[in-house]
Write a protein that holds these residues in place. Sequence first.
Motif, PDB file in Angstrom:
ATOM      1  N   GLY A  20      21.897 -10.657 -11.287  1.00  0.00           N
ATOM      2  CA  GLY A  20      21.464 -12.042 -11.123  1.00  0.00           C
ATOM      3  C   GLY A  20      20.210 -12.241 -10.294  1.00  0.00           C
ATOM      4  O   GLY A  20      19.825 -13.368 -10.013  1.00  0.00           O
ATOM      5  N   TRP A  21      19.534 -11.173  -9.888  1.00  0.00           N
ATOM      6  CA  TRP A  21      18.318 -11.280  -9.089  1.00  0.00           C
ATOM      7  C   TRP A  21      17.123 -11.594  -9.986  1.00  0.00           C
ATOM      8  O   TRP A  21      17.045 -11.137 -11.109  1.00  0.00           O
ATOM      9  N   GLN A  22      16.148 -12.345  -9.453  1.00  0.00           N
ATOM     10  CA  GLN A  22      14.911 -12.672 -10.150  1.00  0.00           C
ATOM     11  C   GLN A  22      13.736 -12.279  -9.266  1.00  0.00           C
ATOM     12  O   GLN A  22      13.829 -12.329  -8.042  1.00  0.00           O
ATOM     13  N   LEU A  23      12.635 -11.929  -9.909  1.00  0.00           N
ATOM     14  CA  LEU A  23      11.432 -11.577  -9.165  1.00  0.00           C
ATOM     15  C   LEU A  23      10.863 -12.817  -8.502  1.00  0.00           C
ATOM     16  O   LEU A  23      10.600 -13.823  -9.153  1.00  0.00           O
ATOM     17  N   ALA A  24      10.674 -12.782  -7.195  1.00  0.00           N
ATOM     18  CA  ALA A  24      10.109 -13.901  -6.458  1.00  0.00           C
ATOM     19  C   ALA A  24       8.659 -13.617  -6.073  1.00  0.00           C
ATOM     20  O   ALA A  24       7.806 -14.498  -6.131  1.00  0.00           O
ATOM     21  N   PHE A  25       8.362 -12.359  -5.694  1.00  0.00           N
ATOM     22  CA  PHE A  25       7.025 -12.010  -5.220  1.00  0.00           C
ATOM     23  C   PHE A  25       6.852 -10.498  -5.301  1.00  0.00           C
ATOM     24  O   PHE A  25       7.811  -9.764  -5.114  1.00  0.00           O
ATOM     25  N   GLN A  26       5.628 -10.062  -5.569  1.00  0.00           N
ATOM     26  CA  GLN A  26       5.348  -8.622  -5.645  1.00  0.00           C
ATOM     27  C   GLN A  26       3.944  -8.368  -5.112  1.00  0.00           C
ATOM     28  O   GLN A  26       3.024  -9.133  -5.374  1.00  0.00           O
ATOM     29  N   ILE A  27       3.798  -7.276  -4.374  1.00  0.00           N
ATOM     30  CA  ILE A  27       2.484  -6.891  -3.859  1.00  0.00           C
ATOM     31  C   ILE A  27       2.355  -5.374  -3.942  1.00  0.00           C
ATOM     32  O   ILE A  27       3.319  -4.643  -3.754  1.00  0.00           O
ATOM     33  N   VAL A  28       1.147  -4.910  -4.232  1.00  0.00           N
ATOM     34  CA  VAL A  28       0.849  -3.477  -4.267  1.00  0.00           C
ATOM     35  C   VAL A  28      -0.007  -3.185  -3.039  1.00  0.00           C
ATOM     36  O   VAL A  28      -1.014  -3.844  -2.804  1.00  0.00           O
ATOM     37  N   GLU A  29       0.407  -2.197  -2.260  1.00  0.00           N
ATOM     38  CA  GLU A  29      -0.348  -1.837  -1.060  1.00  0.00           C
ATOM     39  C   GLU A  29      -0.796  -0.382  -1.142  1.00  0.00           C
ATOM     40  O   GLU A  29      -0.178   0.425  -1.819  1.00  0.00           O
ATOM     41  N   GLN A  30      -1.883  -0.081  -0.468  1.00  0.00           N
ATOM     42  CA  GLN A  30      -2.355   1.292  -0.351  1.00  0.00           C
ATOM     43  C   GLN A  30      -2.271   1.695   1.111  1.00  0.00           C
ATOM     44  O   GLN A  30      -2.768   0.986   1.979  1.00  0.00           O
ATOM     45  N   LYS A  31      -1.628   2.833   1.338  1.00  0.00           N
ATOM     46  CA  LYS A  31      -1.460   3.333   2.696  1.00  0.00           C
ATOM     47  C   LYS A  31      -2.060   4.726   2.790  1.00  0.00           C
ATOM     48  O   LYS A  31      -2.087   5.461   1.815  1.00  0.00           O
ATOM     49  N   ARG A  32      -2.500   5.081   3.956  1.00  0.00           N
ATOM     50  CA  ARG A  32      -3.003   6.439   4.180  1.00  0.00           C
ATOM     51  C   ARG A  32      -1.814   7.387   4.182  1.00  0.00           C
ATOM     52  O   ARG A  32      -0.776   7.113   4.753  1.00  0.00           O
ATOM     53  N   PHE A  33      -1.975   8.528   3.502  1.00  0.00           N
ATOM     54  CA  PHE A  33      -0.931   9.547   3.421  1.00  0.00           C
ATOM     55  C   PHE A  33      -1.490  10.824   4.006  1.00  0.00           C
ATOM     56  O   PHE A  33      -2.501  11.346   3.524  1.00  0.00           O
ATOM     57  N   LEU A  34      -0.855  11.310   5.049  1.00  0.00           N
ATOM     58  CA  LEU A  34      -1.343  12.454   5.822  1.00  0.00           C
ATOM     59  C   LEU A  34      -2.765  12.151   6.272  1.00  0.00           C
ATOM     60  O   LEU A  34      -3.042  11.062   6.750  1.00  0.00           O
ATOM     61  N   LEU A  35      -3.709  13.049   6.099  1.00  0.00           N
ATOM     62  CA  LEU A  35      -5.038  12.804   6.653  1.00  0.00           C
ATOM     63  C   LEU A  35      -6.059  12.367   5.607  1.00  0.00           C
ATOM     64  O   LEU A  35      -6.895  11.517   5.861  1.00  0.00           O
TER      65      LEU A  35
END
Length: 71
Positions: free
Chosen positions: A43-58
Amino acid sequence: MTSFKEYKVIHLVEGGCGTIFLGASGVPIQKMEAELNKHAQEGWQLAFQIVEQKRFLLFWKREAVIITLGR
């Protein structure tokens, strides 16, 4: 505007091995689709979505999707 009484947040991250060996592997679309289908059956519906970029290791960057569901 839809008003939800309950929210749930899902955090999906691309694989670390793909990031290291290939430079980037992208957001796991099939995993995201499976998660959304599973929650939609509850019964869940999509309310909001965001794509993020994070630093991974160095040296690498890694994508993640933060999905907010409501019902």
